[in-house]
Each structure stands twice: as structure tokens, then as C-alpha cells.
Design a protein around this motif. Structure first.
Motif, mmCIF file in Angstrom:
data_model
loop_
_atom_site.group_PDB
_atom_site.id
_atom_site.type_symbol
_atom_site.label_atom_id
_atom_site.label_comp_id
_atom_site.label_asym_id
_atom_site.label_seq_id
_atom_site.Cartn_x
_atom_site.Cartn_y
_atom_site.Cartn_z
ATOM 1 N N LEU A 128 -1.964 3.678 2.722
ATOM 2 C CA LEU A 128 -0.589 4.115 2.499
ATOM 3 C C LEU A 128 0.301 2.984 2.010
ATOM 4 O O LEU A 128 1.324 3.222 1.386
ATOM 5 C CB LEU A 128 -0.017 4.684 3.800
ATOM 6 N N ARG A 129 -0.078 1.754 2.315
ATOM 7 C CA ARG A 129 0.798 0.628 1.957
ATOM 8 C C ARG A 129 0.580 0.153 0.529
ATOM 9 O O ARG A 129 1.412 -0.548 -0.029
ATOM 10 C CB ARG A 129 0.586 -0.535 2.920
ATOM 11 N N GLY A 130 -0.552 0.487 -0.048
ATOM 12 C CA GLY A 130 -0.800 0.041 -1.411
ATOM 13 C C GLY A 130 -2.219 0.355 -1.839
ATOM 14 O O GLY A 130 -3.123 0.448 -1.001
ATOM 15 N N SER A 131 -2.430 0.503 -3.136
ATOM 16 C CA SER A 131 -3.774 0.771 -3.641
ATOM 17 C C SER A 131 -4.551 -0.543 -3.732
ATOM 18 O O SER A 131 -3.959 -1.629 -3.723
ATOM 19 C CB SER A 131 -3.697 1.408 -5.024
ATOM 20 N N TYR B 75 -3.354 -2.444 -6.812
ATOM 21 C CA TYR B 75 -2.059 -3.114 -6.643
ATOM 22 C C TYR B 75 -2.204 -4.344 -5.743
ATOM 23 O O TYR B 75 -1.658 -5.400 -6.014
ATOM 24 C CB TYR B 75 -1.070 -2.111 -6.051
#
Lengths: 759, 299
Positions: free
Chosen positions: B254-257, B260
Motif C-alpha cells: 500500500l505504501r508504494g510499488s 517506485y
């Protein structure tokens, strides 16, 4: 009128809240009280194949276990699609399947564990566009048989629909110099009040008292009466201090579940939500949205025509969302002078948590899309985006998209002042930019009532049906009453948030408390003023018409030193005709658009009463290497009419802006492939914190608005939440070279946009 | 549940030997239990009143930080801020003021989260933990301590009593930066710590870099020192950034792929190195770097 001599505003509920002496629903303890727990579906779409609570009822310490079989078979809601417990089909994960009342949490949990709950899963409808495909099953198979308002049109999974048509948009777009189309997609988000909701119910005979953390006690009462088949005078809703709502605590939710448990168990019962339940279960969530806008421009930069299409994620039940398509359609057309428009907006059933009013429902998302589109228009013709708005936005005497002609309004002043206060046009660092956006929001006139009594010592009590959700609106009522009676605000105590004591009020919803209940309070105070003047006239041997009430005294105009105190008059009245006032005032009428050639379908309104306008200018810094955006400064200007309480109104602007920053950058509800929320908690649902709050400047365009709120006022609570995300979007687009078409504009989405061609 | 409030180290170690789990600030344990991650243990021993655990002592060639020292002290302690600055950067970013008042360095390190903020700077500073049980004391390097997300090589009866960090050489500096979406109550999306030694002319002599939230544990960037030795700061930052993106094995959540994170870990590593080297050269960059230099636009 001067409301208070000094700008000082001491909220009557402030010391209680600050010192911790105030009581919230979860603080209440009654003798013999039981704990309630719910069995939630935990699956997004399924048909129940077995539900057996026999074993649960035999768990030690358990007093009651209820399912839909144990309550009257009644559907309720703006579209009557809702039942208290699951009707046999699960339509979202937070649906209540059963409720338990037990001696403690452990026993309640043991009972939940003992419930036999089996189901067969159905395919989930996780996306509004997929929901509209012809072969997609209906979320409500039998919804054609449900009751609904006559103006709700039913098509497939479309729960409610509206259209706005004026002029000939096809011809206008065909004849336009430039035509530009945009598509924007907004995620769902949440209200996130700091107090998770609580409900306590206790029966005495055939009457039930329910303490609830609701924004709308009378709606809650009416809901209980409807589903438990009780007359209104046997259900009393009391709201202790409310720990915020932001719309999330509007509507009727769990009061009837807990009342039913209390009746079945013959004990008081208390429900207190966890933060996770607060995210997953209530029929309240800011709707996800797809907004498509096409505008045609004339060579001189005016807007020839506009076509908008909006799809709203209704979720599994309709809650109070039936009017949302109209709100969304208006925001997808905007406060602009456009003669040829066509907008369609549909709220579409899915297997998500139901949407419901969250502060200015539909507006932040639709305004974000439209105002981002507006900057695209200005850019396409090489025009300054502020100048473009000054050219095209409505002002006094202008005709809006539905044909409504505006009386005196301050939108152009808002644009001028917000931009002037900002760094717009200044030389900025190459990672900084200022974005500008405008917004609007309607006023909701309605019935509301208040009583005032002044007792023998000259001290007063305002007994109001209004609900305080933290905005300070109810807290401002003593200032209105005091101004009418020449008394001090501190001379009044408030009795409020009790449906068996105060007259009806729609609740802390629609920014309407001061508008409607303020009017009622003023009317009640004026009745007492008449009595006081009569008493003073007798005492001072003068005509009542010559009596002035001021400084705690009644005196003959021009002779303030020879008066009689209001306390003396109150003492006289206490032995005879008592000082009692009541007010409910006829609500202002909603204007029709004159000579309208528009067609506002279904749930729509041709005219918006007392429309509020705003302009926000936001300076940001963008870290191009990471996509992280920081908001450096927000300059706001609002036309909310004459401001009654500057401190309270400013607090609403600051709060609305902060919420808008969160919606712009970090707040989103993420759904998994199973249509369940993946971030139902404060760790992964990223609210803004005080450490993130930028400086906020506030200008009020105080346009006197007749026949609306007290003293020429209009509401303020929701309007500041409309334009912030849009202004941030326009600042980002300047730095990125193109808009970020997903809301929130998370760092990763900004960075991904930076990687695209044209950025 | 049993809660023993210990006032001496012996009491703590005895309780641990009998199966209790230690609790200091409770900022991981209690929050985790409330989230349903893992229930509170049946037996807890409170270690926050053990005086020996709250000392910061400078001895010959190293500093010894008591495991019970709260983040609030780390971010403002003169010695830490001057010589172990990366650790102060990290402490200043943790949670909120209240989290920093009660949360401790020992708790952060022993929680074993791949997103812990103090981990990367401690790793680059060459820190060891001193683990004690009844009758036994041992020092373990951090790279040997963290074995997976939420897992360490410490035995259940062992308590982390000190963090021991060697004194940094002259002309050295350290820094920790992280990618964050808000300025409080945040968890590192990715983060990087660096400590470097520079020559008089600013050229990099040697250094270490460690990465947060891109692997199952905090990990050190392999080959970093050799890769940056002899380079100018600008060159070194570019090389280290590329190496970090290359070596990272992030997940998508949820915080980043992962894509990324892989990109931004390079940005953070380069920025950490930049801040560390500038500090090594004598530049005063306030704690935390995230606020002073505008990492993640957060100036």
C-alpha cells in the motif's frame, strides 16, 4: 449588526473538551450494562446458505443474539434497499449479519464464534464501469420492487441518476473554436472522525432512550421508529459530546440494532466501535468517481458549451446518496457562464461500502476534475488560468449553467482576493508553483426549531433541536440570542442534542445549523424581546416601541442611565407571564431559474438557494525525483455571506483546507480484487497531521445575502472543503507539465506522471 | 496476564528466563496487539525503570547507548547529534512526539522491522548490540541480528541492554533520510543511511550505506565503500544511487510499488550520502535532514 463587542469567542463546550471533563458516548456506564458486538459478513458478495445462532445463544454470559429474523421485516433508506441485518444476500463486507449482547467482550466474542454462518460467494462488482456492463448481475436483484421516491429512476445497477440540459450542446461543441476533453478518476475516501461511534440503549417500559454519537439525532430517531415500528415520542435520542463527524456520522446507523438488543436482553447495552469498524461498517464513505468533461471554447476564450459525465460509486446501499448525482453534475459543470450544457451523473451500485454524506459530498472530487480541466482549457488557448476564470466565472447578475440568475454574489471578489494574497505571478523557485481553483456549494434551507426561556434571575437557556458536531455552530447561538436581548452570550446556557427536549432539526448536516436554527433562535429571542419591552414600558412609563435592550438593561431610547435591568424584569415576569420564546421560522425558498430553458432531471434543483463561492490559491513544492508534494501556503477567499462568528468561520476554513490537502495528496481507500478495503486503519489510511499544516490565509467576501441565514449570512462548514484539492492539482500540473488524472495525487502517481511523454 | 515491574537488570533477566517478554515504551508491542498482529504475551516484564538501560556513556573508542534510551533523547543528545548524526536524524523522524518520548532505541532495533528508522544509520555506523541473559553476555553485529521481518537471532531469554557504536574517525559524517508522505506518524516508504569519511578536498575516502524498506531486513549496500572511494561527492552520489536501485529487492504494498521503491531508494541513498559527506566536511545540516534539506519536498 454587531454580534459581540469583542472578537472573543468562548465556546461553551470548549472547557469540557479541553480539560477532559466532557462526556462522550463511550464514557457512559449504566447499571447492568451489556457489551454489543456485531458479526460482519467479511465477504463482499455472497448468498447466505446457513445462519444458525442457537449455539451462540447458549454461550455463558450471552443475553441476546439477533438476526434479521428477529426484527420487523422492513426496508429503509432513501431508496428502500437497506435492512438492519443482512436479508440473505451479502452486498458488502461490513454488512451486519448478527448482533450479540453479552456480559463482557470475551463472552460476546465467544458468541460470535459460535454462530454458524455459511455462504456461497457471488462474483464481486468492484468497479462502476463494470457494474454498467449489460451482462453484470444486479447488486439488488429485486430492487424494482423496493420503495423509492418517485423521482428515482431505475436502470440496471444505476441507483440514482440526474441530468442537466440547457441549450444545444452538440451544436455548441460542433461550432466551437477548440474542443478539449478530459477524464479524471477519484478514489473513495473516508470522513475519519476522531471518535469512533458509540451507541448506548436503555428501555424503561415501552420507551427507549438511546445515547448515540450521531450528527443527526432526529434522523436517527426516525430510523429507529421506522424499523422497530415505534411512535416518535417513545424513542429519545441523546447525543453526549460528539467527537467529530465530518458527515461520517450523518444518517441512521446502529441505534436500532442496539435498541433491539437492549429490548431482547432486558438490559442496557453499549456498542463502541474500533477504528477498523469505523472504516469498514458504516454507510458512509466519500464515493469514488469517474468524471469526464468536454468543453468547447470560442476564439475569445469564452466557453461555448460543456458536456459532463460522472459515474459515482454508490456502494451496496443507497444511504443518503440519492441526491449525489445532482451535486456531482453541478460540480462537473461548475460556476461558469455557459449557455449550452449537458451533464449526466449516475450513482452506480457496487459491492463496496455504501457512499454517504462526507463534508460537501461529491464536491472535492468533481471540482478537482473540473478545475483541472479548466486549467487545461486556459493552457490550450495560451490564456492565464486566473484571467480565464475571471472571464468565464459567474458573478452578480450572471446566468449559470441551469439558467439561474445570481443575485449579489462575491465569486469574482474571491478570485481577486485569494490570488492577490498568494504568490501567483511572483518569481518562484523552479520547484514551486501556485495553483488556483474556484468552487461552489448550495445552501439547504429547512425546518428547525428552538425555545428560549429566561428565568427569574435574568439568566437564559436556549433549548434547541440543533446538533453540535464540533463546528461551533450551536455554540454561536447564544451570541445571536444575546444580540436580540441586549444580554451577554455568557448569560445563556444551551440544552441541545436531545430529541425529546428540543424541537426538530435536521442535524449537523448540510452546513445548515446556523442558517436554520440560527433563524429559529433569533425568532425565539425576539418573542422574549417583545415581552421584555412591554414589561419595561410599564415600569418606565414609556411606549414599548421606545424601549431599547442593551448592556443587560432595558431603557428608553436616548436615556441609557435610567433603565431597568433585565434581571429585574425577569423577576417580575417569573411571577406572571413567564419569559418563554419559541421560533421555527419559515425556511427561505429555493429559487427556480427564471424563464428556464433547462431540464434538471430526477433529484435535481434548477436553482441553488444562497450559493456559496470560494477561491483557493495554493503554493506547493514538488520534489521531482520522488513526486512528493508539499503544500507551502494556502490562500482562501469565501463568499459565505456576512460572517456571524469570525473565529468559528475561520476554524471551518482551516479544517476544510486541511481535509482538502489530505484528499489531494494522501487519503484514499484501496480496494482489493475481492472488493474489500485494504487499508482500514490509521496506519495505511494517510490523514494529514498538524505537522503538515501550512499557513492558511482567509478572506471573507461578506456579501449581505437577504432572506437566507441570520444577519445576511450563508453557511460555511462544507464550502472550504471544495476547491483545495483542485488548486493543488493545478499547481502540480504547472510543475509536471500535465495534470495528474488520479485522486489522490499520491507521490507515486505524480512521479509516474512525470515519467510520461509530455511531462 | 502477569506484569513484572523490574528495577534491576537481574530482575529483568530472571523474568525473561521464566518466559516473560520485555516491554519498554510499548509502541510496537501494544500497537501490534491492538491491530491483532500478535496478542500481548501472558507474561511481561517492564524494563523502563531499570536505570542501567537509560544511560548514554562515552568510553574509550566507542559510545554505549542504553537500550531504554528514548528517541527523544537520541535526537537531542549533544554527543549523538555531533558524532552519530545519522542516528539523531532517524530518531527525530519516528512517529510523533509522544512516540519519541516513550519509544526506545532497543525496542526499535529488536523489533526487527525492515522499515525501522534507526536500523540503517546504526548499520552504517558499525553498531553492535549487547545481549544479556542470566549468566551470559554477548555482542552481535546488526547484520547478524536481523534475520527476517520481525525476526532476530536473539534468544527469547536475552535482553538487548546496550547499543555499542565505535567512535567515528576524523573527517567523517553520517545521515539518514527517508521517503515520507507526511511529516508525522509516518513509516519509511524507503529510507537510506550513510556514513562516510572524506579527504580534506572533499573526495570520498570510504563509506557505508544501508537501506530501509527494500528487503526483508535493513540491508547494507554491498561494495559501496570501494565504489565510492576516490570519487567526488557528485560522482559518488550518482554511483551509490544507481547501486542502491540495483541491489534493492522491494515489494509492492500500500505504501508504494516495487518499481517506485526501486527508483526512490536510489534517490534516498544519493541524498543520504550527500548529507553525510557534507557533514563530514564540516557543514552544519540540522537534524533531521528530511526537514533541513527538503527530502521529499518537506523543507
Amino acid at each position: 449588526m454587531v454580534i459581540a463587542e469583542s472578537p472573543r469567542f468562548m465556546r461553551a463546550d470548549g472547557p469540557d473538551k479541553v480539560t477532559g471533563s466532557g462526556r462522550y458516548t463511550a464514557d457512559l456506564t449504566l447499571t447492568g450494562m451489556l457489551t454489543a458486538k456485531f458479526l460482519y459478513a467479511g465477504v463482499s458478495h455472497a448468498r447466505i446458505t446457513k445462519l444458525d445462532v442457537t449455539a451462540a445463544r447458549h454461550v455463558p454470559g450471552v443475553f441476546a443474539v439477533l438476526t434479521q429474523a428477529d426484527v420487523p421485516d422492513i426496508r429503509y433508506g432513501s431508496v428502500a434497499d437497506r435492512t438492519l441485518f443482512s436479508d440473505g444476500v451479502i452486498r458488502f463486507e461490513g454488512e451486519v449479519v448478527a448482533a450479540v449482547a453479552a456480559i463482557d467482550t470475551k463472552s460476546a466474542q465467544a458468541a460470535l464464534d459460535a454462530i454458524v454462518f455459511e455462504y456461497e460467494e457471488l462474483p464481486v462488482i468492484n468497479d462502476v464501469e463494470a457494474a454498467l456492463e449489460p451482462d453484470t448481475p444486479l447488486v439488488h436483484e429485486n430492487w424494482a420492487t423496493y420503495d423509492a421516491d418517485d423521482d428515482v429512476s431505475r436502470q440496471a445497477n444505476v441507483a440514482s441518476f440526474t441530468s442537466i440540459t440547457r441549450g444545444d450542446v452538440d451544436a455548441a461543441l460542433a461550432g466551437a473554436d477548440r474542443v478539449i476533453s478530459s477524464r479524471y478518476v477519484a478514489d473513495a475516501s473516508h470522513a475519519v472522525p476522531i471518535e469512533p461511534r458509540g451507541v448506548v440503549a436503555q428501555w424503561e417500559g415501552d420507551r427507549v432512550t438511546i445515547w448515540s454519537s450521531t450528527q443527526v439525532p432526529f434522523q436517527a430517531r426516525d430510523g429507529v421508529c421506522e424499523v422497530l415500528e415505534l411512535p416518535t415520542n417513545r424513542v429519545r435520542i441523546i447525543v453526549p459530546h460528539l467527537g467529530g463527524g465530518f458527515g461520517g456520522k450523518c444518517g441512521f446507523h446502529y441505534e436500532a440494532h442496539i435498541a433491539a438488543l437492549a429490548r431482547a436482553s432486558r438490559r442496557p447495552v453499549r456498542l463502541v466501535f474500533s477504528r477498523e469498524e469505523e472504516f469498514l461498517a458504516p454507510d458512509r464513505r466519500r464515493e469514488g468517481m469517474i468524471i469526464e468533461v468536454t468543453s468547447g471554447l470560442n476564439a475569445d476564450g469564452t466557453i461555448a458549451g460543456r458536456r459532463s459525465r460522472v459515474l459515482l460509486d454508490n456502494g451496496a446501499y443507497s444511504s443518503d446518496a440519492a441526491f449525489f448525482p445532482h451535486m456531482a453534475a453541478m460540480h462537473a459543470l461548475g460556476p461558469y457562464k455557459i449557455d449550452h450544457v449537458h451533464a449526466e451523473a449516475s450513482s452506480v451500485y457496487t459491492n463496496h461500502q455504501p457512499s454517504g454524506s462526507v463534508r460537501a459530498p461529491t464536491a472535492p472530487q468533481a471540482c478537482w476534475a473540473l478545475e483541472s480541466h479548466t486549467d487545461e482549457l486556459a493552457k490550450a488557448i495560451g490564456m492565464d488560468p486566473v484571467a480565464f476564470r475571471q472571464l468565464n466565472a459567474v458573478d452578480t447578475g450572471a446566468t449559470g449553467v441551469t439558467g439561474q440568475v445570481y443575485d449579489e454574489i462575491g465569486l469574482q471578489e474571491c478570485i481577486r482576493e485569494a490570488v492577490a494574497a498568494s504568490a501567483y505571478g511572483d518569481e518562484l523557485a523552479d520547484d514551486e508553483a501556485v495553483g488556483v481553483a474556484i468552487g461552489w456549494w448550495p445552501t439547504f434551507p429547512g425546518a428547525s426549531g428552538a425555545y428560549i426561556k429566561v428565568d427569574s434571575d435574568g439568566k437564559g437557556v436556549i433549548i434547541t433541536g440543533a446538533q453540535e458536531c464540533g463546528t461551533g455552530a450551536v455554540m454561536t447561538l447564544p451570541y445571536l440570542a444575546a444580540a436580540e436581548l441586549g444580554m451577554a452570550p455568557e448569560d445563556f446556557e444551551l440544552v441541545y442534542q436531545d430529541t425529546s427536549v428540543g424541537p426538530y432539526d435536521v442535524g449537523a448536516t448540510g452546513s445548515q445549523t446556523l442558517l436554520n436554527n440560527g433563524r429559529a433562535t433569533v425568532e425565539a429571542a425576539r418573542q422574549i424581546a417583545v415581552q421584555l419591552k412591554q414589561l419595561a414600558a410599564e415600569k418606565l412609563e414609556a411606549s414599548p416601541d421606545d424601549i431599547v435592550l442593551n448592556g443587560g438593561k432595558a431603557f428608553v431610547a436616548g436615556s441609557p442611565d435610567s433603565g431597568v435591568t433585565i434581571a429585574e424584569l425577569a423577576a417580575i415576569a417569573a411571577d406572571g407571564e413567564m419569559l418563554l420564546g419559541r421560533g421555527s421560522g419559515a425556511p427561505p425558498e429555493t429559487p427556480e431559474a427564471p424563464n428556464t430553458v433547462s431540464c434538471v432531471g430526477d433529484q435535481g434543483m434548477n436553482g441553488w438557494a444562497g450559493p456559496q463561492f470560494s477561491c483557493h490559491a495554493v503554493r506547493i513544492r514538488l520534489d521531482r525525483d520522488t513526486g512528493v508534494v508539499r503544500v507551502l501556503e494556502v490562500n482562501t477567499a469565501h463568499d459565505s455571506g456576512v460572517i456571524i462568528n469570525q473565529i468559528g468561520a475561520s476554524g471551518q476554513v482551516e479544517g476544510g483546507v486541511l481535509m482538502g490537502i489530505g484528499q489531494a495528496l494522501t487519503e484514499r481507500t484501496v480496494y482489493g480484487a475481492d472488493a474489500k478495503q485494504m487499508n482500514a486503519g490509521l496506519l495505511e489510511y494517510k490523514l494529514q497531521t498538524m505537522a503538515d499544516a501550512p499557513p492558511i490565509s482567509i478572506h471573507f467576501a461578506e456579501v449581505y445575502t437577504p432572506d437566507m441565514g441570520p444577519n445576511g449570512s450563508k453557511p460555511i462548514a462544507e464550502a472550504p472543503n471544495v476547491a483545495t484539492a483542485a488548486a493543488i492539482s493545478n499547481a502540480i500540473a504547472k510543475l509536471v507539465g500535465k495534470p495528474v488524472r488520479l485522486l489522490p495525487m499520491t507521490a507515486e502517481r505524480v512521479w509516474e506522471t512525470l515519467q510520461e511523454d509530455g511531462a | 496476564m502477569t506484569l513484572t515491574i523490574a528495577t534491576s537488570l537481574d530482575e529483568v533477566l530472571t523474568a525473561l528466563a521464566e518466559g516473560a517478554r520485555p516491554i519498554a515504551g510499548g509502541t510496537d508491542l501494544v500497537v501490534g496487539a491492538r491491530q491483532g498482529k500478535s496478542p500481548l504475551p501472558d507474561s511481561l516484564v517492564a524494563i523502563d525503570r531499570v536505570a542501567a538501560l537509560s544511560q548514554i556513556e562515552s568510553a574509550d573508542g566507542h559510545i554505549r547507548i542504553g537500550a531504554g534510551v528514548p528517541h527523544r533523547r537520541l535526537m537531542s543528545d549533544t554527543l549523538i547529534v555531533e558524532r552519530y548524526t545519522g542516528l539523531a536524524d532517524a530518531a527525530a523522524l519516528i512517529g510523533s512526539p509522544s512516540t519519541r518520548n516513550v519509544g526506545t532505541i532497543g525496542g526499535n532495533v529488536m523489533n526487527g522491522s525492515p522499515a525501522m528508522d534507526t536500523g540503517a544509520p546504526l548499520l552504517t555506523l558499525g553498531a553492535m548490540v549487547e545481549l544479556r541473559s542470566v549468566g551470559n553476555t554477548r555482542q552481535v553485529a546488526l547484520s547478524d541480528l536481523w534475520t527476517g521481518p520481525g525476526r532476530t537471532s536473539a534468544n527469547p531469554d536475552e535482553l538487548c541492554v546496550y547499543i555499542v557504536i565505535p567512535q567515528p574517525p576524523a573527517l567523517s559524517g553520517s545521515a539518514y533520510v527517508r521517503l515520507e508522505y507526511r511529516r508525522a506518524m509516518e513509516i519509511a516508504v524507503v529510507g537510506a543511511g550513510a556514513s562516510v569519511v572524506v579527504a580534506e578536498d572533499g573526495t570520498i575516502v570510504s563509506g557505508r550505506v544501508a537501506m530501509t524498506s527494500v528487503a526483508p531486513t535493513i540491508v547494507e549496500l554491498a561494495g559501496a565503500s570501494d565504489a565510492m572511494a576516490g570519487l567526488s561527492l557528485v560522482e559518488a552520489a550518482a554511483v551509490i544511487g544507481a547501486m542502491a536501485s540495483d541491489q534493492a529487492v522491494p515489494i509492492s504494498d500500500l505504501r508504494g510499488s516495487d518499481r517506485y521503491r526501486r527508483h526512490t531508494i536510489g534517490v534516498m541513498a544519493a541524498r543520504a550520502l550527500d548529507a553525510a559527506a557534507r557533514r563530514a566536511g564540516g557543514e552544519q545540516i540540522g537534524v533531521p535532514v528530511n526537514r533541513s534539506l527538503g527530502i521529499g519536498a518537506a523543507r
